[in-house]
Motif scaffolding. Structure first.
Motif, PDB file in Angstrom:
ATOM      1  N   ALA B  11      34.088  32.961  51.693  1.00  0.00           N
ATOM      2  CA  ALA B  11      34.637  33.116  50.347  1.00  0.00           C
ATOM      3  C   ALA B  11      33.837  34.191  49.628  1.00  0.00           C
ATOM      4  O   ALA B  11      32.603  34.115  49.562  1.00  0.00           O
ATOM      5  CB  ALA B  11      34.566  31.795  49.595  1.00  0.00           C
ATOM      6  N   ILE B  12      34.507  35.199  49.126  1.00  0.00           N
ATOM      7  CA  ILE B  12      33.822  36.325  48.482  1.00  0.00           C
ATOM      8  C   ILE B  12      33.302  35.868  47.112  1.00  0.00           C
ATOM      9  O   ILE B  12      34.100  35.545  46.229  1.00  0.00           O
ATOM     10  CB  ILE B  12      34.775  37.529  48.307  1.00  0.00           C
ATOM     11  CG1 ILE B  12      35.430  37.894  49.647  1.00  0.00           C
ATOM     12  CG2 ILE B  12      34.029  38.720  47.701  1.00  0.00           C
ATOM     13  CD1 ILE B  12      36.630  38.827  49.535  1.00  0.00           C
ATOM     14  N   PHE B  14      32.567  36.729  44.076  1.00  0.00           N
ATOM     15  CA  PHE B  14      32.726  37.834  43.120  1.00  0.00           C
ATOM     16  C   PHE B  14      32.301  37.352  41.717  1.00  0.00           C
ATOM     17  O   PHE B  14      31.411  37.922  41.098  1.00  0.00           O
ATOM     18  CB  PHE B  14      34.187  38.298  43.156  1.00  0.00           C
ATOM     19  CG  PHE B  14      34.495  39.474  42.285  1.00  0.00           C
ATOM     20  CD1 PHE B  14      33.610  40.535  42.144  1.00  0.00           C
ATOM     21  CD2 PHE B  14      35.718  39.543  41.613  1.00  0.00           C
ATOM     22  CE1 PHE B  14      33.927  41.630  41.350  1.00  0.00           C
ATOM     23  CE2 PHE B  14      36.033  40.637  40.815  1.00  0.00           C
ATOM     24  CZ  PHE B  14      35.138  41.677  40.686  1.00  0.00           C
ATOM     25  N   PHE B  54      32.509  43.665  47.852  1.00  0.00           N
ATOM     26  CA  PHE B  54      33.702  43.895  48.678  1.00  0.00           C
ATOM     27  C   PHE B  54      33.412  44.773  49.896  1.00  0.00           C
ATOM     28  O   PHE B  54      34.138  44.749  50.871  1.00  0.00           O
ATOM     29  CB  PHE B  54      34.837  44.493  47.835  1.00  0.00           C
ATOM     30  CG  PHE B  54      35.346  43.541  46.798  1.00  0.00           C
ATOM     31  CD1 PHE B  54      36.134  42.461  47.149  1.00  0.00           C
ATOM     32  CD2 PHE B  54      35.006  43.704  45.463  1.00  0.00           C
ATOM     33  CE1 PHE B  54      36.587  41.563  46.203  1.00  0.00           C
ATOM     34  CE2 PHE B  54      35.459  42.818  44.493  1.00  0.00           C
ATOM     35  CZ  PHE B  54      36.247  41.745  44.865  1.00  0.00           C
ATOM     36  N   PHE B  59      31.673  39.887  54.340  1.00  0.00           N
ATOM     37  CA  PHE B  59      32.858  39.303  53.709  1.00  0.00           C
ATOM     38  C   PHE B  59      34.163  40.024  54.075  1.00  0.00           C
ATOM     39  O   PHE B  59      35.202  39.772  53.473  1.00  0.00           O
ATOM     40  CB  PHE B  59      32.673  39.257  52.186  1.00  0.00           C
ATOM     41  CG  PHE B  59      31.543  38.369  51.770  1.00  0.00           C
ATOM     42  CD1 PHE B  59      31.687  36.983  51.818  1.00  0.00           C
ATOM     43  CD2 PHE B  59      30.320  38.898  51.384  1.00  0.00           C
ATOM     44  CE1 PHE B  59      30.639  36.149  51.469  1.00  0.00           C
ATOM     45  CE2 PHE B  59      29.266  38.073  51.029  1.00  0.00           C
ATOM     46  CZ  PHE B  59      29.426  36.696  51.065  1.00  0.00           C
ATOM     47  N   LEU B  65      38.635  34.139  47.667  1.00  0.00           N
ATOM     48  CA  LEU B  65      37.935  34.922  46.645  1.00  0.00           C
ATOM     49  C   LEU B  65      37.537  33.969  45.527  1.00  0.00           C
ATOM     50  O   LEU B  65      38.353  33.147  45.095  1.00  0.00           O
ATOM     51  CB  LEU B  65      38.861  36.021  46.112  1.00  0.00           C
ATOM     52  CG  LEU B  65      38.330  36.880  44.963  1.00  0.00           C
ATOM     53  CD1 LEU B  65      37.185  37.777  45.433  1.00  0.00           C
ATOM     54  CD2 LEU B  65      39.448  37.758  44.401  1.00  0.00           C
ATOM     55  N   ALA B  67      36.244  33.779  41.606  1.00  0.00           N
ATOM     56  CA  ALA B  67      36.173  34.641  40.418  1.00  0.00           C
ATOM     57  C   ALA B  67      35.885  33.800  39.182  1.00  0.00           C
ATOM     58  O   ALA B  67      35.813  32.572  39.240  1.00  0.00           O
ATOM     59  CB  ALA B  67      37.479  35.414  40.262  1.00  0.00           C
ATOM     60  N   LEU B  84      45.739  41.655  47.429  1.00  0.00           N
ATOM     61  CA  LEU B  84      44.863  40.576  47.897  1.00  0.00           C
ATOM     62  C   LEU B  84      45.290  40.127  49.296  1.00  0.00           C
ATOM     63  O   LEU B  84      44.451  39.967  50.194  1.00  0.00           O
ATOM     64  CB  LEU B  84      44.899  39.391  46.928  1.00  0.00           C
ATOM     65  CG  LEU B  84      44.234  39.625  45.557  1.00  0.00           C
ATOM     66  CD1 LEU B  84      44.485  38.427  44.645  1.00  0.00           C
ATOM     67  CD2 LEU B  84      42.734  39.858  45.704  1.00  0.00           C
ATOM     68  N   VAL B  89      43.066  37.923  51.703  1.00  0.00           N
ATOM     69  CA  VAL B  89      42.796  36.807  50.797  1.00  0.00           C
ATOM     70  C   VAL B  89      44.027  35.895  50.715  1.00  0.00           C
ATOM     71  O   VAL B  89      45.135  36.343  50.430  1.00  0.00           O
ATOM     72  CB  VAL B  89      42.407  37.320  49.385  1.00  0.00           C
ATOM     73  CG1 VAL B  89      42.340  36.177  48.389  1.00  0.00           C
ATOM     74  CG2 VAL B  89      41.083  38.066  49.449  1.00  0.00           C
ATOM     75  N   VAL B  92      42.518  32.068  45.832  1.00  0.00           N
ATOM     76  CA  VAL B  92      41.539  32.488  44.822  1.00  0.00           C
ATOM     77  C   VAL B  92      41.096  31.239  44.076  1.00  0.00           C
ATOM     78  O   VAL B  92      41.931  30.411  43.683  1.00  0.00           O
ATOM     79  CB  VAL B  92      42.129  33.516  43.824  1.00  0.00           C
ATOM     80  CG1 VAL B  92      41.037  34.030  42.877  1.00  0.00           C
ATOM     81  CG2 VAL B  92      42.795  34.683  44.549  1.00  0.00           C
TER      82      VAL B  92
END
Lengths: 477, 198
Positions: B11-12, B14, B54, B59, B65, B67, B84, B89, B92
């Motif tokens: 999971a990014i 961000f 990114f 990743f 993702l 956020a 995305l 992705v 989110v």
């Protein structure tokens, strides 16, 4: 339910529900659908792939606006000039092909009526009070200015509307924004909506439909109401609207696509019945005193980052929330601004007067009034005025506004979305500032690295004259 | 649309708030007439920052993702969802989403999961080293450290996602109800029914 007092939104909603599922999702009928070249090609392609038709082509109107260059579209012998960017040309060609294939009324790139969808809809009388209006563009909220329930949709929803003339929606909550009193001299509908977004915050309206109420809106022209409703989405609200009244009816009467004769009389009677009932409840209400609103500018990279022109660039530490502090630091870094700097000292190099927020005749007049007999400051490297439609352009030219603008030193362009989102060649260079009448000051919105300050048309004209952000009242009083 | 059940993987982290759709995919990428290939333009302005998440190979292709508040605000461009998807992705996770973005994501089979900020903070921490798993059926987000967070989802959306339903097809099946509505509209609001001829 028949006797329960209802809001304007609830009345329009109730009149359009086809059916409601057990889980609370409703199938809602859509009266008017506007289409432009950017968010529609994939929707038409999906219809074609599935062998589906457009259910009611007469309820959709197509016009290109986002991609079109704002330089001359015809050569001196009246032949169409090609669009240099092959991708833009391809997107325009797709709309030119799709509209006739699906029997949709199309206003072409070189037609006199061409313009930004949100300017064209009301101007043609296509956008009507009490109607549900959608478009693959978040600024569709603008049409709430004529008393419509109007909101932006994605491309899958564009496809859904084309195929079924409906959308699957959940009922929204209602938010009353009441503004009483009177706006001071030099304070416009743009300053007011920027102020409101500052109060609500960029997500304050998420999940809500806003109804703008009170003395200020009751006295406001339809064009100014369109400006206010247009930016509802910048406060997170998908839709914002103002009750239709005699000002609305006078504006719409006689427009090419507005109802006529007996239909007109029936329509007006229904429109009058839509106003929010006495005693109707809103889920949330905020009140603003119009006297508190000053000419307003943005300093950051979110439309909620507003301050009055007499204010200063805020310090990150002045915000309570630590994550907002981080966001402010990033914003100020991007914007190249130092906390404590008076907004009046911020120099600008570019001017953009246009966009679906501020490109109607009233906006052209407000800008020209400030520019009349004045010259653009040497700081200004690039400044364009882009009327919202061919008809706005023609009207402005009939009033001699184009001459005032050109003599002052700004360029007078062809209609389109232009530098609001910089999809066409109109861009603000990296690191430079623009006083812009558009609606978004996001990072990179007007071009990579561009720094946007959102203002009213009069304030943009004032900045053009002084080469810095300026209180327009210093030039007009 | 492919049915959605479990989404598991990196999971990014961000974490940013108010990420607008101009940041997810800038306007100059919108000139396409297809839905493919937009991953190259995703988060372009963020990718211009040194050491951005990114471009961290760890990743690349991550299906989730993470956020901050109000993810996807701004423009209605569905290209944000397509970008995305093109990055890989499929879900989110954020404390809140803009209305239009969450609708667009859903219509493309991207799951939007709302969790409170404290849980987001925890996931941000875990995600730097470990995978995260989202289960649509049980409406839970779990980590290898026994974290288990439940989330709400609209029942209609859950149904459509888990069955992979085509919304246009569903509505077309309601033709009779729509036709009925049109009939009463023609009688009561005839000026709205007329529209404009091509």
């Amino acid at each position: 339910m028949a006797n329960r007092p209802r809001t304007l939104y609830e009345k329009i909603w109730d009149a359009h529900v086809v059916e409601t599922r057990d889980d609370g999702t409703s199938l809602v009928y859509i009266d008017r659908h506007l289409v432009h070249e950017v968010t529609s090609p994939q929707a038409f392609e999906a219809l074609r792939m599935a062998g589906r038709k457009v259910r009611k082509p007469e309820l959709t109107l197509a016009v290109p606006d986002h991609n079109l260059p704002t330089t001359a579209r015809l050569d001196t012998s009246g032949n169409r000039l090609p669009i240099a960017d092959p991708e833009s040309a391809q997107q325009l060609a797709a709309l030119e092909r799709n509209a006739p294939e699906f029997s949709i009324r199309y206003i072409g790139a070189t037609d006199a009526e061409q313009g930004i969808v949100h300017v064209v809809g009301p101007e043609q009388g296509f956008s009507l009070p009490g109607a549900t209006i959608v478009c693959g563009d978040s600024h569709t909220a603008a049409h709430g200015g004529v008393g419509a329930l109007a909101f932006g949709i994605g491309t899958s929803e564009v496809e859904h509307v084309l195929a079924t003339q409906t959308l699957l929606l959940k009922r929204s909550k209602t938010l009353e924004v009441r503004v009483d009193g009177q706006l001071g001299p030099g304070v416009t509908s743009k300053d007011l909506i920027l102020h409101i977004i500052g109060v609500l915050g960029t997500a304050g309206g998420t999940g809500y439909v806003i109804e703008y109420r009170g003395e200020v809106f009751e006295k406001m022209s339809v064009e100014s109401r369109l400006t206010v409703c247009n930016m509802s989405i910048e406060a997170g609200a998908r839709s914002g609207l103002i009750a239709p009244d005699d000002i609305t009816f006078a504006y719409l009467k006689g427009r090419p696509m507005a109802p006529k004769g007996e239909d007109w009389d029936k329509a007006v009677a229904w429109w009058r019945s839509l106003a929010t009932d006495e005693g109707a409840k809103f889920d949330k209400s905020i009140r603003i005193d119009a006297g508190d609103v000053e000419p307003t500018v943005t300093w950051g990279t979110s439309p909620e980052d507003v301050v009055s022109i007499g204010g200063v660039v805020p310090a990150p530490e002045s915000f309570a929330d630590t994550s907002k502090q981080d966001a402010v630091r990033k914003s100020l870094d991007y914007m190249g601004l130092v906390p404590g700097t008076p907004m009046r000292d911020v120099e600008v190099q570019n001017i953009f007067i246009g966009s679906c927020t501020n490109s109607r005749i009233e906006d052209m007049r407000a800008a020209a009034e400030v520019l009349r007999g004045r010259k653009v400051h040497p700081n200004i490297k690039w400044g364009i005025v882009v009327p919202g439609s061919g008809l706005v352009k023609a009207q402005a030219e009939a009033e001699g506004l184009d001459k005032i603008i050109i003599e002052a030193g700004l360029e007078w362009r062809e209609p389109g979305c232009s530098a609001c989102l910089a999809m066409n060649p109109d861009k603000v260079p990296a690191g430079e500032r623009c006083a812009s009448t558009s609606n978004r000051n996001f990072v990179g919105r007007q071009g990579p690295g561009a720094r946007t300050h959102l203002v009213s048309p009069a304030m943009a004209a004032a900045a053009a004259v002084t080469g810095r952000l300026t209180d327009v009242r210093e030039l007009t009083s | 649309m492919e049915p959605v059940s479990t989404i598991e993987g990196r999971a990014i982290p961000f974490g940013r708030k108010n990420v607008d759709t101009d940041v997810i995919i800038p306007a100059h990428w919108l000139k396409t007439i297809t839905r493919e290939g937009l991953g190259r333009g995703a988060f372009e302005s963020v990718r211009a920052e040194d050491g951005n998440i990114f471009d961290d190979p760890e990743f690349a292709g991550a299906p989730i993702l993470i956020a901050g508040d109000n993810f996807g605000c701004g423009s209605s461009r569905e290209h944000a969802a397509w970008a995305l998807l093109d990055m890989g992705v499929k879900a989110v996770i954020a404390p809140s989403f803009s209305d239009i973005f969450s609708g667009n994501a859903f219509k493309n089979g991207i799951l939007t999961v709302c969790l409170p900020q404290e849980q987001i903070d925890r996931l941000m921490e875990v995600a730097r080293e470990q995978p995260v798993s989202i289960d649509l059926d049980t409406q839970t987000v779990t980590t290898p450290f026994q974290d288990r967070f439940t989330f709400e989802i609209d029942p209609f959306r859950k149904h459509c996602l888990s069955e992979g339903l085509d919304e246009v097809g569903l509505t077309l099946a309601r033709d009779a109800a729509i036709a009925n509505h049109e009939k009463s509209r023609e009688a009561n609001l005839p000026w709205l029914a007329k529209g404009v001829a091509a």
